[in-house]
Scaffold this motif. Structure first.
Motif, PDB file in Angstrom:
ATOM      1  N   ASN A  42     -16.468  12.602   9.032  1.00 43.20           N
ATOM      2  CA  ASN A  42     -17.995  12.084   9.101  1.00 43.20           C
ATOM      3  C   ASN A  42     -18.082  11.652   7.815  1.00 43.20           C
ATOM      4  O   ASN A  42     -17.856  12.281   6.836  1.00 43.20           O
ATOM      5  N   THR A  43     -18.884  10.549   7.550  1.00 46.98           N
ATOM      6  CA  THR A  43     -19.269  10.181   6.175  1.00 46.98           C
ATOM      7  C   THR A  43     -20.412  10.768   5.617  1.00 46.98           C
ATOM      8  O   THR A  43     -20.777  10.523   4.539  1.00 46.98           O
ATOM      9  N   GLY A  44     -21.158  11.483   6.310  1.00 50.53           N
ATOM     10  CA  GLY A  44     -22.482  12.279   5.735  1.00 50.53           C
ATOM     11  C   GLY A  44     -23.548  11.322   5.829  1.00 50.53           C
ATOM     12  O   GLY A  44     -24.333  12.118   5.040  1.00 50.53           O
ATOM     13  N   GLY A  45     -23.652  10.529   6.227  1.00 54.00           N
ATOM     14  CA  GLY A  45     -24.866   9.675   6.123  1.00 54.00           C
ATOM     15  C   GLY A  45     -25.964  10.339   6.879  1.00 54.00           C
ATOM     16  O   GLY A  45     -27.053  10.103   6.310  1.00 54.00           O
ATOM     17  N   ASN A  46     -26.017  11.125   7.841  1.00 50.87           N
ATOM     18  CA  ASN A  46     -27.136  11.789   8.439  1.00 50.87           C
ATOM     19  C   ASN A  46     -27.399  12.779   7.626  1.00 50.87           C
ATOM     20  O   ASN A  46     -28.505  13.719   7.904  1.00 50.87           O
ATOM     21  N   LEU A  47     -26.806  13.209   6.693  1.00 49.82           N
ATOM     22  CA  LEU A  47     -27.449  14.466   5.646  1.00 49.82           C
ATOM     23  C   LEU A  47     -28.804  14.302   5.147  1.00 49.82           C
ATOM     24  O   LEU A  47     -29.445  15.207   4.808  1.00 49.82           O
ATOM     25  N   VAL A  48     -29.110  12.887   4.888  1.00 46.19           N
ATOM     26  CA  VAL A  48     -30.539  12.685   4.501  1.00 46.19           C
ATOM     27  C   VAL A  48     -31.381  13.239   5.451  1.00 46.19           C
ATOM     28  O   VAL A  48     -32.591  13.866   5.061  1.00 46.19           O
ATOM     29  N   ASP A  49     -31.065  12.801   6.902  1.00 49.70           N
ATOM     30  CA  ASP A  49     -32.142  13.624   7.751  1.00 49.70           C
ATOM     31  C   ASP A  49     -32.034  15.141   7.935  1.00 49.70           C
ATOM     32  O   ASP A  49     -33.206  15.696   8.042  1.00 49.70           O
ATOM     33  N   CYS A 102     -31.131  17.311  -6.814  1.00 44.79           N
ATOM     34  CA  CYS A 102     -29.595  16.960  -6.919  1.00 44.79           C
ATOM     35  C   CYS A 102     -28.999  16.174  -5.610  1.00 44.79           C
ATOM     36  O   CYS A 102     -27.934  15.495  -6.093  1.00 44.79           O
ATOM     37  N   CYS A 103     -29.483  16.061  -4.601  1.00 43.11           N
ATOM     38  CA  CYS A 103     -28.956  15.658  -3.524  1.00 43.11           C
ATOM     39  C   CYS A 103     -29.748  14.462  -3.081  1.00 43.11           C
ATOM     40  O   CYS A 103     -29.857  14.012  -1.608  1.00 43.11           O
ATOM     41  N   HIS A 104     -30.562  14.058  -4.001  1.00 43.65           N
ATOM     42  CA  HIS A 104     -31.372  12.788  -3.630  1.00 43.65           C
ATOM     43  C   HIS A 104     -30.429  11.749  -3.243  1.00 43.65           C
ATOM     44  O   HIS A 104     -29.524  11.286  -3.904  1.00 43.65           O
ATOM     45  N   GLU A 105     -30.783  10.768  -2.115  1.00 43.70           N
ATOM     46  CA  GLU A 105     -30.214   9.488  -1.906  1.00 43.70           C
ATOM     47  C   GLU A 105     -29.797   8.539  -2.700  1.00 43.70           C
ATOM     48  O   GLU A 105     -29.060   8.071  -2.994  1.00 43.70           O
ATOM     49  N   ASP A 150     -42.102  18.595  -3.146  1.00 53.60           N
ATOM     50  CA  ASP A 150     -41.970  16.966  -2.377  1.00 53.60           C
ATOM     51  C   ASP A 150     -40.951  16.385  -3.002  1.00 53.60           C
ATOM     52  O   ASP A 150     -41.203  16.393  -4.479  1.00 53.60           O
ATOM     53  N   ILE A 151     -40.047  15.839  -2.620  1.00 51.14           N
ATOM     54  CA  ILE A 151     -38.944  15.368  -3.281  1.00 51.14           C
ATOM     55  C   ILE A 151     -38.910  13.605  -2.984  1.00 51.14           C
ATOM     56  O   ILE A 151     -37.844  12.973  -3.645  1.00 51.14           O
ATOM     57  N   ALA A 152     -40.017  13.182  -2.789  1.00 45.42           N
ATOM     58  CA  ALA A 152     -39.844  11.650  -2.511  1.00 45.42           C
ATOM     59  C   ALA A 152     -38.630  11.037  -1.830  1.00 45.42           C
ATOM     60  O   ALA A 152     -38.052  10.181  -2.446  1.00 45.42           O
ATOM     61  N   ILE A 153     -38.209  11.466  -0.793  1.00 50.53           N
ATOM     62  CA  ILE A 153     -37.027  11.080  -0.011  1.00 50.53           C
ATOM     63  C   ILE A 153     -37.280   9.812   0.376  1.00 50.53           C
ATOM     64  O   ILE A 153     -36.545   8.884   0.327  1.00 50.53           O
TER      65      ILE A 153
END
Length: 644
Positions: A560-567, A604-607, A640-643
């Motif tokens: 998995n490329t991990g793209g859905n981790l943002v969700d 730390c995990c901001h896109e 709030d992390i402004a994702i």
């Protein structure tokens, strides 16, 4: 496969089949639909609540490769694989129900509680991958158990309690490329495998004996670890080899008197030459003794040396050895364990192979063994595959750099072993398990979940260890690359120790993209590249995992490329009422500090890597977090992390 997309399984070994193209066939056999077959299979299991969403009103597979049921893998709208791992399942494996799935190619039930004898797998002749490791299967396996299974490529039966002989029918499975039988009680001799190419066989930690078949002699010696009765290449020679050769020579001589007669003069000549050689050596010794006495007598006649001369002579420094150039380093001897620490008692490869061993983990990328070399000295031997990216010298150079790393939160390397196909890395054994087992294992009153102070301590230790890797390995874009909860060990005081770090430069690129957590980062998914902040992203995911008790299993799976981790991150941020793991008991007076750490995890995990904090910034912020609130309350809106 072209544009084929398949939801991969969570284990590294099973995913290798996911990109195999399959033929389309009808999802219905003998009047029973695939859904009915799966529900019949489920009805024979115990702990069925672990499979909650098998709904008869919804087909298990939609058109294409979309699965609607947990653990079901689909190809072209058909059930292609079952991957029900680590669910506490037990009961009977209904082979009759599974035989009604016409396109079933993968069966993975690893790390469950299944017992009894081996299911009648040959009734599923289309299977390509069978993964039953880490269960409680026992008893002898019939010799013909795998007859007719001509499609099987990988068979994993490790870490069960199988006994008796290894079935000879395995030697005739034509497409077999990987066989894992370690951690059982198989006895007798290893059968002679007839496959043209069988690169991966592991029979470690059994009760096998006798010579290793010639067809397996090019394997890594670790494949035979823990079988004290095995001998022959790649292990030591069998003890009866020499005597057998002598017996054969004697027999041949007795059967051919003429030959014996002709050999007699040759033997006499050898004896005469040996006597002459001994006399010559004795003569040379006598000459040396006489010359030495003459020199001693001559020296005794010289005037005595002055005190000043004595002091001067005894204080003369020995001639310095020429500096050893880094470009002319001593080559590591092939087949030899190389030690990188001076505080450990050394041992050789044979000690390692004959020591009592316990299989801790078995996977396609690596296997881990707990080994007791000396009384009380426990070590972990990690056996790696997929590490042929660099040559011998580059490998040694990189491992020596790893061997110099010393930090309280980094598991130090003890020794290593190089072989082109496979490598061994030896570490100290840490007996309190890894972070994932403490987060997701069974918790009782006597064994509660991790509280807030312990989790904060772990995060701080992980951050310190990661920052140390950044400082000591500045040339690496990704100093760790494989940071996840199962790669964080905990000692008795719950101090974390990072393991499986700095491996990215050694791993084959295709395997690295499948396995390493850094490749699940947004920057790789979007721009096909890693950055200096990719490990920071992994740290952020780990922080969220530790605080929420939610594991991003679906996103950190192999392939998995991990793209859905943002969700996944957004979902955590929106769940204000249940964001923190309820097992962090006694943390009412630390809510604002917990939210502060949660906010750090999000940053730390901001896109956006420009917004994402650096490793130095992350460590500074984490060090400021306290066990109890510095102030009374803090509004959750500050997280709030402004994702978006």
């Amino acid at each position: 496969m072209g544009g084929l997309v398949v939801r991969p399984p969570t284990s590294s070994h099973a995913c290798l089949f996911i990109v195999i193209a399959l033929l389309v066939s009808s999802p219905q056999v003998s009047g029973m639909t695939e859904a009915e077959s799966l529900l019949k299979f489920k009805s024979s299991l115990r702990n069925q609540e672990a499979i909650p969403n098998w709904d008869p009103s919804i087909p298990p597979c939609s058109r294409g490769n979309t699965s609607n049921w947990l653990g079901v893998m689909c190809i072209n709208g058909n059930v292609w694989g079952l991957q029900l791992e680590n669910m506490g399942l037990s009961g009977d494996i209904d082979i009759d129900a599974l035989s009604r799935l016409p396109e079933l190619k993968i069966l993975s039930l690893m790390r469950n509680e299944f017992g009894g004898t081996l299911p009648e797998l040959r009734r599923l002749p289309k299977l390509r991958g069978v993964y039953l490791s880490n269960n409680h299967f026992s008893g002898d396996i019939p010799d013909d158990a795998f007859s007719g299974m001509d499609s099987v490529r990988r068979l994993f039966l490790a870490n069960n309690a199988f006994s008796g002989k290894i079935p000879s029918s395995l030697t005739k499975v034509p497409k077999l490329v990987e066989l894992r039988l370690e951690g059982n009680q198989f006895e007798g001799k290893i059968p002679d495998f007839q496959q043209h190419e069988l690169p991966h066989v592991d029979v470690a930690n059994n009760l096998l004996e006798g010579p290793i078949p010639e067809s397996l002699r090019n394997l890594n010696p670790a494949s035979f670890l823990g079988n004290k009765g095995l001998c022959g290449p790649p292990l030591n020679a069998c003890p009866n080899d020499k005597s057998a050769a002598e017996a054969a020579a004697t027999t041949a001589s007795n059967e051919n008197p003429a030959s014996h007669h002709k050999s007699s003069p040759s033997n006499t000549t050898i004896i005469v030459l040996a006597v002459l050689l001994a006399l010559l050596i004795l003569l040379l010794i006598i000459v040396f003794i006489l010359v030495g006495r003459r020199k001693q007598e001559a020296k005794s006649e010289e005037p005595p040396t002055s005190a000043a001369q004595v002091v001067e002579e005894t204080n003369v420094a020995p001639a310095p050895k020429p500096p050893r150039s880094t470009s002319t380093k001593k080559r590591s001897e092939p087949g030899k364990l190389e030690f990188v620490r001076d505080d450990k008692k050394t041992f050789d490869l044979q000690d390692l192979l004959t020591a009592s061993a316990e299989v801790l983990e078995s996977g396609n990328f690596e296997s881990s063994y707990k080994v007791e070399i000396f009384a009380g000295q426990m070590l972990v031997v990690k056996r790696f595959r997929q590490m042929s990216k660099v040559g011998r010298e580059d490998f040694h150079e990189h491992i020596r750099r790893m061997g110099k790393l010393r930090h309280p939160n980094v598991l130090a390397l003890v020794a290593y072993y190089y072989r082109r196909e496979e490598k061994l890395l030896v570490f100290d054994f840490v007996d309190n398990g890894h972070l994932a087992s403490h987060l997701y294992g069974k918790h009782t009153q006597n064994c509660p979940g991790l509280d807030w102070p312990t989790r904060l301590k772990i995060i701080k230790g992980v951050a310190r260890g990661l920052a140390y890797l950044y400082s000591e390995l500045p040339s690496l874009t990704v100093p760790h690359g494989y940071l996840k909860s199962s790669n964080v060990l905990l000692n008795e005081s719950y101090e974390p120790l990072l393991m499986d770090y700095a491996l990215l430069p050694l791993i084959n690129p295709e395997q690295a993209k499948q396995l390493m957590v850094a490749y699940k980062s947004p920057e790789y998914g979007q721009h096909n590249r890693l950055t200096k902040k990719s490990d920071v992203w992994s740290l952020g995911i780990l922080i969220l995992e530790v605080l929420t008790g939610k594991v991003p299993t679906d996103f950190l799976t192999v392939g998995n490329t991990g793209g859905n981790l943002v969700d996944w991150v957004k979902e955590i941020a929106s769940d204000e009422d249940n964001v923190f793991d309820k097992e962090m008991g006694g943390a009412q007076d630390a809510q604002s500090e917990m939210r502060k750490l949660l906010k750090i995890g999000f940053s730390c995990c901001h896109e956006d890597i420009e917004v994402r904090c650096s490793m130095k910034e992350a460590l500074e912020k984490i060090e400021e977090v306290k066990e109890t609130d510095a102030s009374s309350t803090q509004d959750f809106e500050e997280v709030d992390i402004a994702i978006n």
